[in-house]
Design a protein around this motif. Structure first.
Motif, short mmCIF file in Angstrom:
data_model
loop_
_atom_site.label_atom_id
_atom_site.label_comp_id
_atom_site.label_asym_id
_atom_site.label_seq_id
_atom_site.Cartn_x
_atom_site.Cartn_y
_atom_site.Cartn_z
N UNK A 123 0.82 -1.20 0.00
CA UNK A 123 0.00 0.00 0.00
C UNK A 123 0.86 1.26 0.00
N UNK A 124 1.96 1.24 0.74
CA UNK A 124 2.84 2.41 0.79
C UNK A 124 3.50 2.65 -0.56
N UNK A 174 -3.36 6.89 5.73
CA UNK A 174 -3.80 5.62 5.15
C UNK A 174 -2.99 4.39 5.57
N UNK A 175 -1.81 4.60 6.18
CA UNK A 175 -1.03 3.45 6.65
C UNK A 175 -1.25 3.33 8.16
N UNK A 176 -1.86 2.22 8.58
CA UNK A 176 -2.29 2.08 9.97
C UNK A 176 -1.15 2.24 10.97
N UNK A 177 -0.01 1.57 10.72
CA UNK A 177 1.09 1.62 11.68
C UNK A 177 1.62 3.03 11.84
N UNK A 178 1.70 3.76 10.73
CA UNK A 178 2.19 5.14 10.78
C UNK A 178 1.16 6.02 11.47
N UNK A 215 8.09 7.18 6.35
CA UNK A 215 8.20 6.50 5.06
C UNK A 215 9.58 5.86 4.95
N UNK A 216 9.64 4.67 4.35
CA UNK A 216 10.90 3.97 4.09
C UNK A 216 10.74 3.18 2.81
#
Length: 467
Positions: free
Chosen positions: A250-251, A271-275, A372-373
């Motif tokens: 997704x990222x 939109x990214x749950x962990x972030x 982001x990575x």
């Protein structure tokens, strides 16, 4: 050694005296030499450019060191000892991450030593080349002088007590030789000094290479230790593999759609749950910190300044704005370009570019949340850290990333490793180097700012192009 030195001395003396009218007349004692047709004097070659010469020697030294590094390997006993040290380590997230930070600090120190040794060897090599060039130049003069002496030998001056004409020739020869002898002594002393300097430089180079080999071996050992620690840390912090895979996919989709860093950060945090969850927790921790009393805030700052802040925290130890003159550059290397310098496209650089040696470790310059990575447009492999207070830190140009989005990292924690050569990207245009380059950009509320006020004094050297 003495005969070439004497001949070289004669050569210089003859050349010096050839400009003297009296000595020219004295050369009548060697008619064959006097009758030779004078050759036009060639223009001396321009002196070498010291900067270009040093840059070329740095390139040569660097290539030799890369070849040497490939021949160094750890013994079986050393590898076993490393594995045992990791096995004996307390298996907790805090201890493993602290061990990683310590390992990264040792590795960066070793990389700095290697870089300094590389510069030292290049400087010694340039000095050696200068002396050899000087000796070679005098060797050319020596050949001319020896030829002249040989011609003189075929028509020697007469004995002193024969006839008045012969006596006049002998006096002229004596005058010539009397003028030459001091030149011989002077040039012989100069040659002896050059040979002694050359021997000293060769000894220093050999000692530096021996020391460098030991440093490189220690560096390889530390690299192996870090690999083992990273694997252990991954085991401790691993979430559901399927969930991580879905987030990564997704990222990548979001990165492909984003047109700017601001858009990328916004999409990740929404939109990214962990972030999203980690960012919310970090913001709450920041709000809680603002509610502290002055005394509590002073205690927290003192604890952070001591270098042993809480390893369980999920937000920066203290406000990013208070870290000025305290951060270390994430890699060991040479600063090629600062914020505001020309970027090769007719614009000003929005960040700093640092040239490194191959496979240099990249550490977190400050506490922060990995927003982001991964790969992003012309930046290549990139990491974005949310350092709090509206600041984001952008790192790009790495080869391998060892962290993931949604993870909170501590200052000094290893994040990535540089590659073997410079990665082609928009942030590394018009750089006169093939070395790996790390691009560093600080952003405040979405706008790039100069990072120089945040680096320690030893890391704020003048930018320079380094081939």
């Amino acid at each position: 050694m003495i005969l070439p030195a004497i001949a070289a001395g004669v050569g210089v003396a003859v050349i010096v005296m050839s400009a003297n009218p009296f000595i020219v007349r004295a050369q009548d004692a060697a008619p064959e030499v006097a009758q030779s047709v004078p050759q036009p004097v060639a223009e001396p070659p321009p002196p070498p450019d010291p900067a270009a010469e040093l840059a070329a020697k740095r390139d040569q030294t660097r290539a030799e060191l890369e070849t040497l590094s490939k021949t160094i390997s750890l013994s079986t006993d050393k590898v076993s000892a490393l594995q045992q040290s990791i096995a004996d380590l307390e298996k907790s997230t805090e201890s493993v991450r602290q061990a990683l930070i310590d390992s990264a600090a040792r590795r960066k120190a070793l990389e700095k030593q290697i870089l300094e040794s590389e510069k030292k060897l290049a400087d010694l090599g340039v000095k050696e080349d200068g002396i050899r060039r000087s000796l070679h130049d005098r060797r050319g003069l020596l050949a001319e002088v020896l030829a002249a002496l040989q011609r003189m030998g075929r028509n020697p001056p007469p004995a002193l007590l024969v006839t008045p004409d012969d006596a006049l020739g002998s006096v002229r020869s004596a005058i010539l030789l009397g003028a030459v002898v001091p030149g011989i002594r002077k040039e012989t002393d100069k040659l002896a000094a050059d040979l002694a300097s050359l021997a000293a430089l060769q000894t220093a180079s050999a000692a530096e290479k021996t020391s460098l080999t030991a440093t490189m071996t220690n560096g390889i050992e530390e690299e192996r230790r870090m690999d083992l620690l990273l694997a252990e840390n991954d085991k401790l912090s691993r979430s559901n593999a399927a969930e991580l895979g879905a987030e990564r996919k997704r990222s990548e989709e979001l990165a492909g759609k984003a047109t700017s860093l601001e858009g990328l950060v916004a999409s990740m945090e929404s939109e990214i749950a962990s972030v999203r969850d980690a960012a919310a927790a970090a913001r709450q921790a920041e709000e809680n910190r603002k509610l502290l009393t002055d005394e509590q805030r002073a205690q927290a700052k003192a604890l952070a300044d001591s270098g042993v802040p809480d390893k369980n925290r999920i937000a920066p130890a203290y406000p990013f704005g208070e870290l000025k003159a305290k951060l270390e550059v994430p890699v060991t290397g040479d600063i090629l370009r600062h914020f505001g310098d020309a970027d090769g496209t007719g614009h000003e650089a929005m960040g700093m570019t640092v040239a490194t040696n191959p496979e240099t470790v990249v550490t977190a310059p400050a506490d922060g949340l990995v927003v982001f990575a991964g790969a992003f447009r012309s930046y290549g492999q990139m990491i974005i850290l949310d350092a709090g207070d509206g600041y984001h830190l952008v790192l790009s140009g790495m080869d391998t990333i060892n962290t993931r989005q949604g993870k909170f990292v501590f200052s000094g924690e290893p994040l990535a490793v540089m590659g073997a050569k410079r990665v082609a990207s928009a942030t590394a245009l018009a750089l006169e180097t093939n070395r790996p380059t790390l691009y560093i950009e600080f952003r405040k509320d979405g706008k790039p700012v100069d990072s120089r006020p945040w680096w320690t004094a030893k890391d704020t050297g003048k930018a320079r192009n380094d081939s």
